[in-house]
Design a protein around this motif. Structure first.
Motif, PDB file in Angstrom:
ATOM      1  N   SER A  80       3.013   1.610  -3.208  1.00  0.00           N
ATOM      2  CA  SER A  80       2.212   2.069  -4.347  1.00  0.00           C
ATOM      3  C   SER A  80       1.979   3.571  -4.258  1.00  0.00           C
ATOM      4  CB  SER A  80       0.875   1.328  -4.396  1.00  0.00           C
ATOM      5  OG  SER A  80       0.090   1.794  -5.485  1.00  0.00           O
ATOM      6  N   LEU A 140       4.909  -1.738  -8.782  1.00  0.00           N
ATOM      7  CA  LEU A 140       4.386  -1.527  -7.432  1.00  0.00           C
ATOM      8  C   LEU A 140       3.175  -0.602  -7.397  1.00  0.00           C
ATOM      9  CD1 LEU A 140       7.665  -1.224  -5.331  1.00  0.00           C
ATOM     10  CD2 LEU A 140       5.953  -3.039  -5.203  1.00  0.00           C
ATOM     11  N   ILE A 141       2.877   0.061  -8.500  1.00  0.00           N
ATOM     12  CA  ILE A 141       1.727   0.973  -8.513  1.00  0.00           C
ATOM     13  C   ILE A 141       0.452   0.177  -8.739  1.00  0.00           C
ATOM     14  CG2 ILE A 141       0.627   2.910  -9.681  1.00  0.00           C
ATOM     15  CD1 ILE A 141       3.351   4.016 -10.357  1.00  0.00           C
ATOM     16  N   SER A 142      -0.435   0.263  -7.772  1.00  0.00           N
ATOM     17  CA  SER A 142      -1.694  -0.484  -7.851  1.00  0.00           C
ATOM     18  C   SER A 142      -2.800   0.356  -7.220  1.00  0.00           C
ATOM     19  CB  SER A 142      -1.576  -1.831  -7.135  1.00  0.00           C
ATOM     20  OG  SER A 142      -2.854  -2.424  -6.970  1.00  0.00           O
ATOM     21  N   GLU A 143      -3.699   0.826  -8.046  1.00  0.00           N
ATOM     22  CA  GLU A 143      -4.839   1.588  -7.519  1.00  0.00           C
ATOM     23  C   GLU A 143      -5.680   0.720  -6.593  1.00  0.00           C
ATOM     24  OE1 GLU A 143      -8.686   4.132  -9.180  1.00  0.00           O
ATOM     25  OE2 GLU A 143      -7.124   3.454 -10.573  1.00  0.00           O
ATOM     26  N   GLU A 160      -3.984   0.514  -3.227  1.00  0.00           N
ATOM     27  CA  GLU A 160      -4.097   1.784  -2.508  1.00  0.00           C
ATOM     28  C   GLU A 160      -5.487   1.922  -1.896  1.00  0.00           C
ATOM     29  OE1 GLU A 160      -2.613   5.324  -4.388  1.00  0.00           O
ATOM     30  OE2 GLU A 160      -1.124   4.209  -5.530  1.00  0.00           O
ATOM     31  N   ASN A 214       5.247   5.450  -5.160  1.00  0.00           N
ATOM     32  CA  ASN A 214       5.534   5.512  -6.588  1.00  0.00           C
ATOM     33  C   ASN A 214       4.514   6.377  -7.333  1.00  0.00           C
ATOM     34  OD1 ASN A 214       7.910   3.583  -7.523  1.00  0.00           O
ATOM     35  ND2 ASN A 214       6.914   2.620  -5.766  1.00  0.00           N
ATOM     36  N   SER A 215       3.285   6.388  -6.886  1.00  0.00           N
ATOM     37  CA  SER A 215       2.284   7.297  -7.461  1.00  0.00           C
ATOM     38  C   SER A 215       2.658   8.749  -7.162  1.00  0.00           C
ATOM     39  CB  SER A 215       0.893   6.992  -6.895  1.00  0.00           C
ATOM     40  OG  SER A 215       0.468   5.698  -7.268  1.00  0.00           O
ATOM     41  N   TRP A 233       0.849  -1.220   0.000  1.00  0.00           N
ATOM     42  CA  TRP A 233       0.000   0.000   0.000  1.00  0.00           C
ATOM     43  C   TRP A 233       0.874   1.254   0.000  1.00  0.00           C
ATOM     44  CZ3 TRP A 233      -0.345   3.206   4.562  1.00  0.00           C
ATOM     45  CH2 TRP A 233      -1.218   4.286   4.429  1.00  0.00           C
TER      46      TRP A 233
END
Length: 904
Positions: A636, A740-743, A746, A639-640, A633
């Motif tokens: 992500s 690693l970015i995952s909406e 998050e 990175n966002s 979490w």
């Protein structure tokens, strides 16, 4: 490393240490070998007043953040610093300091005084800039008063002169009587003023035809002031001696019968003709206007249009000349006062009324300007207007609407740019005049720079004359600063094309019509190219009272050195960063304190986790399969954040950078993740879990530092020293780990954090220590998605909240109230039951509480041997119990569709 090695508090006084280290190591030096993409900043050269103000701070923080960001992105950044030295303020200050006027000493001596003052002021401002952490390459500093820079300015003059874009002519010009020099329209400021509109009768002339104004003035046949002629409403009666005509609108039926006739000017008695022009506003005053040489731009236009005579009633010092007759030798204010008195005394003044006025004044000394006819040098602006507007369209304006200011100014240009000044401390106009034939003599390019008052032409005039008159006028200071992007690029050397146009011009909106306009026009004239790709505009700084900071209101002026002394430069920089290009900014101490608190929060978080993140090196590849849900979490989100801040910097959305970083680090990381991960650092968990937590802590701090580095260079350098011997300002922008970015993660993590926060708030409200264990927590929801999320994050929920037994259940809790204590209300029972009260008390003490609870639940009263006691006669204490029969606290979430049972 242990946290004992890290000071308890962040000491911003160490900013001086880093300031010196950066200077000693020359880490901001421009390389220029083409090995990296070049990024050229056309830096504003400030006027060397000796002190930077908060407007400078705002402007240069924008520039410096951008420069630091571009370096991190791999660019070779050319960030110079220049000084726009020449001009009236320095001369005025020298005159005040030495108690002289410019002509009281030799030109060389006066210039020496100016150079000394400027050199001292530059040194002071450089020290202040360094204290702010600005990252200029000082080895490329440019100073407009140096021979090297003056050579470029003079060369640009010669080049434009050869191409017919600079010429000499006798024209009306804006003139400052205080500074005794011509000024350009762009240097005229306007201020509101209240004055009187004087209604003056211009009686009919005795004769109705005259050869010219001069002869009519000398005719001796004066009109009677009482004869009704034409009524003129004027705010400048002191200029009547320079009146050369009266003008009306051609369709104004009140006056059309007077067209072609003559009236006599009161007091000075010249006879002037009544003419018609559509520019006259019939609604203002009386609808009849006197044309004076010169009251304003419209007068100039009419004089040129109708080939009217010119009467010079005012000299260069603002003193009335012989042409003004009885008022000769008076200053303008005295003349106005005396003229009004004379008009009243002699019967010409019929009435006065108060009127608001917009007065043009010198932007340096604030003296009202006059329009005089003088021989001056001009840039043929109107020949380049359309090209300048096209270039403006080709630039990226931030904000975009600021472009209209320059385009509108270009469209309003009615006069060419007067570039000659009757002063001393400026770049000399490189011109001599042949004493015999008057021909303009120019120097050879290789001899530049020259001072015609000191140097002589190398060759005789074409007519054979070897005697020359030097041009004593100097160039407008904007002639220096308007070639700044060319000077930075090394023009006119051939390789200047490698650094021109500049990538960016950062500047204030107050000098769009001067610096931006003149630079665009001049670079087009000299190279045929626009001067820069992007132009980023900053606003002005206003005090806490909502008005622009000004020396006239010193109680509301705050200097950057005062802020630095109390809170450090980085706190001031965060204030500047949290603003929007083009918008004015209010200075408020609470914003400075907020920035200071954020840096301390960052420091405290770093210090807290320092014992955990430096004991072993852990790579992503080692931990990626062991990252927990909350690790994923926060990573992500990190990175966002990187993507968002990167985009914001590239688009000059500086406020988005600092607010996004603060929100992430302060709330998501400090308030949520660090608290949630503590159990994995200090309790019995697997080595893999602990190692994953440590990696996550370190990567978040290290990445956040690099994102923050352009904004808070001192602070980030201080923290980064514990990570590396390398300066953070020589590192690259952190890479984004897209995998690693995952909406989805998050969203799930945010939902879990909401649950954790609910329980924390309950503990706090119940005065339960946050680290105290809870025996059991049952989470009930009818939302299957929530059930899945909470089960995925169950280990983190248990560990963070110290829950011994966590259950995620579908449905709603089965709870009911249970009586745990019943006491008689003796204020009611005593009076009613008297002697029977003892029996009631005995029953309540001896009967099991479950039995009493059951009877009251069914009957809402107790029958004690015929004594009926209702519920309202009893003090009843209850508790909520769950299906297990244990006492529970019920938490109803406001944000999530869930109910929690907490068993302490």
């Amino acid at each position: 490393m242990s946290n004992e090695e890290i000071p308890k508090d962040y000491d911003f006084k160490k900013e001086k240490v880093w300031e010196k280290k950066w200077e000693d190591e020359d880490i901001y030096k421009y390389i220029g070998d083409g090995s990296r993409p070049r990024y050229v900043i056309d830096t504003p050269p400030p006027y060397p007043t000796g002190s930077i103000h908060l407007g400078h701070v705002l402007n240069w923080v924008y520039i410096d953040m951008n420069a630091r960001y571009r370096r991190q992105k791999g660019a070779d950044v050319l960030f110079t610093q220049g000084w726009d030295c020449h001009g009236l303020p320095t001369e005025v200050k020298v005159e005040e300091t030495h108690g002289i006027k410019k002509n009281d000493v030799s030109r060389a001596k006066f210039r020496e005084y100016c150079v000394d003052l400027t050199t001292d002021n530059i040194a002071k401002m450089k020290a202040q800039m360094r204290a702010m952490g600005y990252s200029q390459d000082w080895s490329r500093e440019f100073v407009t008063m140096t021979p090297e820079y003056m050579k470029r300015t003079q060369y640009s003059f010669l080049k434009m002169y050869d191409e017919g874009l600079i010429y000499q002519g006798i024209h009306p010009v804006n003139w400052c009587p205080r500074c005794e020099t011509a000024i350009a329209f762009a240097e005229v400021e306007y201020s509101d003023n209240t004055t009187f509109l004087n209604y003056v009768n211009f009686p009919p002339a005795v004769e109705d035809s005259y050869d010219d104004i001069v002869s009519s003035q000398a005719s001796g046949k004066q009109a009677d002031p009482a004869d009704e002629g034409i009524l003129i409403a004027t705010t400048r009666p002191e200029l009547m001696s320079a009146c050369v005509a009266v003008v009306i609108h051609p369709e104004d039926e009140r006056y059309t019968h007077l067209l072609g006739k003559y009236v006599e000017v009161p007091l000075s008695h010249q006879k002037v003709k009544i003419i018609a022009d559509e520019e006259v506003d019939p609604e203002f005053g009386t609808g009849a206007v006197m044309i004076c040489t010169f009251g304003d731009k419209t007068d100039v236009s009419w004089v040129q249009k109708y080939d009217l005579e010119i009467i010079n009633a005012i000299d260069e010092t603002g003193t009335l000349t012989a042409a003004s007759g009885r008022y000769e030798g008076m200053d303008l204010q005295t003349c106005k006062k005396q003229t009004i008195e004379d008009l009243k005394a002699e019967g010409y003044l019929l009435k006065q009324e108060q009127v608001d006025q917009n007065v043009g004044q010198c932007w340096r000394c604030k003296t009202p300007i006059e329009i005089l006819v003088k021989k001056q040098w001009f840039v043929a602006v109107r020949d380049l207007i359309e090209k300048t507007k096209t270039a403006a369209d080709e630039m990226n304006w931030v904000p975009e609407h600021m472009k209209s200011r320059m385009v509108n100014w270009a469209d309003s240009m009615e006069w060419d740019w007067c570039i000659s000044r009757q002063r001393i401390f400026a770049t000399p106009i490189p011109v001599w005049y042949c004493k015999d034939c008057g021909k303009v003599i120019l120097p050879d390019v290789e001899d530049l720079p020259i001072d015609p008052t000191q140097d002589k032409p190398k060759h005789p005039c074409e007519c054979g004359c070897e005697e020359f008159i030097p041009e004593e006028d100097v160039l407008d200071t904007w002639m220096d600063s308007s070639i700044s992007p060319l000077s930075i690029a090394g023009w006119p050397d051939e390789d200047y094309i490698n650094h021109f146009p500049s990538n960016i011009r950062p500047q204030g909106h107050d000098i769009i019509r001067t610096w931006a306009f003149y630079t665009t026009l001049r670079c087009l004239a000299l190279t045929g190219q626009k001067p820069f790709d992007d132009i980023v505009i900053n606003g002005m700084v206003f005090g806490e009272d909502g008005n622009k900071m000004s020396k006239s209101r010193p109680e509301f002026v705050v200097g950057p050195e005062e802020v630095i002394e109390k809170y450090g430069a980085d706190s001031l920089r965060t204030w500047a960063a949290n603003s929007v290009p083009g918008s004015d900014v209010i200075f408020d101490w609470k914003d400075i304190k907020h920035g200071y608190r954020f840096l301390r929060k960052f420091w405290n978080a770093f210090r807290f986790i320092s014992m955990q993140i430096f004991d072993e090196e852990v790579s992503y590849d080692v931990v990626k399969d062991n990252l927990g849900p909350l690790d994923l979490w926060i990573l992500s989100k990190l990175n966002s954040l990187n993507v968002k801040v990167d985009t914001a910097f590239s688009e000059y959305n500086f406020a988005d950078t600092i607010t996004s970083i603060e929100r992430f680090f302060w709330h998501d990381f400090c308030d949520e993740y660090i608290e949630a991960v503590k159990y994995r650092l200090y309790s019995d968990v697997s080595d893999e879990s602990r190692r994953a937590a440590k990696y996550t802590l370190r990567i978040v701090v290290e990445t956040s530092l690099k994102l923050l580095a352009p904004i808070a260079p001192f602070f980030t350098e201080e923290v980064y020293q514990y990570f590396s011997d390398e300066s953070i300002h020589t590192t690259s922008w952190p890479e984004v780990n897209d995998e690693l970015i995952s909406e989805e993660f998050e969203t799930k993590g945010d939902t879990t954090v909401d649950l954790i926060d609910e329980v924390r708030r309950f503990k706090s409200a119940s005065k339960i220590p946050l680290n105290a264990e809870l025996a059991e927590v049952n989470v009930y929801t009818t939302d299957d998605e929530l059930i899945g999320i909470f089960k995925d994050f169950a280990e983190d929920i248990e560990g963070t909240l110290k829950i011994k037994d966590l259950a995620i259940k579908s449905g709603k809790p089965e709870v009911h109230e249970k009586i745990i204590e019943v006491e008689p209300d003796m204020s009611q029972i005593g009076p009613k039951f008297k002697g029977g009260a003892g029996k009631i008390i005995g029953y309540l003490k001896s009967t099991p509480m479950d039995e009493i609870d059951s009877i009251l639940a069914e009957n809402h009263e107790l029958d004690i041997d015929g004594l009926v006691v209702s519920e309202d006669m009893l003090n009843i204490k209850k508790e909520i119990v769950g299906a297990s029969g244990k006492k529970v606290d019920i938490l109803q979430s406001e944000n999530l569709d869930m109910i929690m049972e907490v068993i302490r």
